[in-house]
Design an enzyme around this catalytic site. Sequence first.
Site: not given
Length: 259
Positions: A150, A154
């Site tokens: 994750y 990003k």
Amino acid sequence: MATVLITGASGGIGYELAKLFARDHHDLVLVARSGDRLAQVAKELQAHGVTVKTFSLDLSAAPSPKFLFDQLQREAVAVDILINNAGFGALGEFAKMPEEQIFGQIQLNIVALTELTRLFLPRMIARGSGRIMNVASTAGFQPGPLMAVYYATKAYVISFSEAIANEVRGSGLMVTCFCPGATHTGFAQRAGNDKSRLFKQLGAMSAEKVALDAYRAVMEGRTLAISGAHNWLVAELTRFAPRKLVTAISRWVSEDAQS
Ligand SMILES: NC(=O)c1ccc[n+]([C@@H]2O[C@H](COP(=O)([O-])OP(=O)(O)OC[C@H]3O[C@@H](n4cnc5c(N)ncnc54)[C@H](OP(=O)(O)O)[C@@H]3O)[C@@H](O)[C@H]2O)c1
């Protein structure tokens, strides 16, 4: 008034953003998987006198972005503002994470966002106007043990968006990367980090406040915007602190508050 496409508009930050655009009389194209919820949102927002189209699509399925683009072309809908907001995270050690969670995050957070940008950007350049806002996260400023994929997705979104913003400078287009910190939405429950120190002890912002910051950022055409002064400070500090320390703190923040 503009036509605004928002992915992930059935809940959380995307839904709050959709409300802000509808209140300012912008037409909307809303995308998420849950069609029933999108239909409810459309009904609610049409009360502002705007047109709301909905697409119930799983954007992590490879053909979805192109399908959406083609459908809008057929319906002669020109998108003035593209908001790539849909995203999800998953907590857990990488070695134990199911394949579908690893590649699901990459597919939605990176591939779909890149594909939608690739499809809509040239038309905006040809028109000499348009805005794209990619929703990243303060997670993108450092490595994230226990949410390694994750955080890395990003970091991609931040790097990609800043680079595209530079490339389109002077073309009448604006590209914004918006970075929320922890926010009260359905995100943490889906990620499995709702009991983490980040959410339980360090505090999260409301989706309404974060969406308002996002709305201002895209309308002002800011290249990089971080929601919340405390999140901005942490993001700045990580640039100067030793990398190993930053990574260790990042792990501590993701760990269970009870452990
Ligand atoms: N909440 C936080 O703490 C936080 C912090 C930093 C950054 N962010 C980022 O902010 C963005 C919005 O998150 P949020 O907090 O608002 O999360 P959320 O409440 O879980 O909402 C996510 C939205 O994306 C949609 N979505 C999820 N998977 C999808 C898929 N495969 N295809 C299409 N739509 C999909 C969801 O709708 P359906 O379930 O109906 O598909 C929902 O509308 C994400 O990019 C997230 O990474 C969130």
